[in-house]
Design an enzyme around this catalytic site. Sequence first.
Site, PDB file in Angstrom:
ATOM      1  N   CYS A   8       0.865  -1.184   0.000  1.00 13.31           N
ATOM      2  CA  CYS A   8       0.000   0.000   0.000  1.00 13.31           C
ATOM      3  C   CYS A   8       0.900   1.232   0.000  1.00 13.31           C
ATOM      4  O   CYS A   8       2.084   1.132  -0.316  1.00 13.31           O
ATOM      5  CB  CYS A   8      -0.997  -0.011   1.166  1.00 13.31           C
ATOM      6  SG  CYS A   8      -0.300   0.207   2.815  1.00 13.31           S
ATOM      7  N   ARG A  14      -3.383  -0.682   5.297  1.00 11.67           N
ATOM      8  CA  ARG A  14      -3.928  -1.772   4.488  1.00 11.67           C
ATOM      9  C   ARG A  14      -2.983  -2.958   4.342  1.00 11.67           C
ATOM     10  O   ARG A  14      -3.382  -4.103   4.559  1.00 11.67           O
ATOM     11  CB  ARG A  14      -4.320  -1.249   3.098  1.00 11.67           C
ATOM     12  CG  ARG A  14      -5.418  -0.201   3.150  1.00 11.67           C
ATOM     13  CD  ARG A  14      -5.624   0.490   1.826  1.00 11.67           C
ATOM     14  NE  ARG A  14      -4.484   1.362   1.528  1.00 11.67           N
ATOM     15  CZ  ARG A  14      -4.330   2.030   0.389  1.00 11.67           C
ATOM     16  NH1 ARG A  14      -5.230   1.909  -0.580  1.00 11.67           N
ATOM     17  NH2 ARG A  14      -3.284   2.814   0.201  1.00 11.67           N
ATOM     18  N   ASP A 121      -8.115   3.699   1.211  1.00 12.91           N
ATOM     19  CA  ASP A 121      -7.182   4.001   2.294  1.00 12.91           C
ATOM     20  C   ASP A 121      -7.983   4.559   3.468  1.00 12.91           C
ATOM     21  O   ASP A 121      -8.579   5.624   3.361  1.00 12.91           O
ATOM     22  CB  ASP A 121      -6.146   5.019   1.831  1.00 12.91           C
ATOM     23  CG  ASP A 121      -5.003   5.190   2.813  1.00 12.91           C
ATOM     24  OD1 ASP A 121      -5.158   4.795   3.992  1.00 12.91           O
ATOM     25  OD2 ASP A 121      -3.965   5.725   2.401  1.00 12.91           O
TER      26      ASP A 121
END
Length: 149
Positions: A8, A14, A121
């Site tokens: 990420c 994440r 996100d």
Amino acid sequence: MTNILMVCLGNICRSPLAEGILKSKLSKDFIVDSAGTANYHSGSAPDKRSIAVARKYGLDISKLQGRQFNVSDFDTFDLIYVMDTSNYQNVIKLARHDEDVAKVKFILNETHPGKNFEVPDPYYGGDHGFENVFQMLDEACELVAEKLL
């Protein structure tokens, strides 16, 4: 042995969740790691909200440390799962050849083949965003594990 990398942006929300989730679904015969395309959080623990949602489901990701993706990851990992388009583009920019590019996949293509859907996100949102991300990643990682086992 198959080595899998989750990527990420900062490697604190994440991708550490995806790492923890997939590790919990695979045997020790697999290596699962995570990285970020940026170096904002290198050496940092995952976001406290990622740690909390993982803990809610019996996973401990608190000892993971953020690191930046680098070219040598193409040599180390067989599969590289990215969370969004920006991550994909940043990783692909470092690819040296078609074999590197072929390793990079959108994680949500596991649940929605060919759609290149993004894992949002959750960093600037509330706790609910982390729960949603966990559920998306859990479903995708279940399918990854089924393919690998």
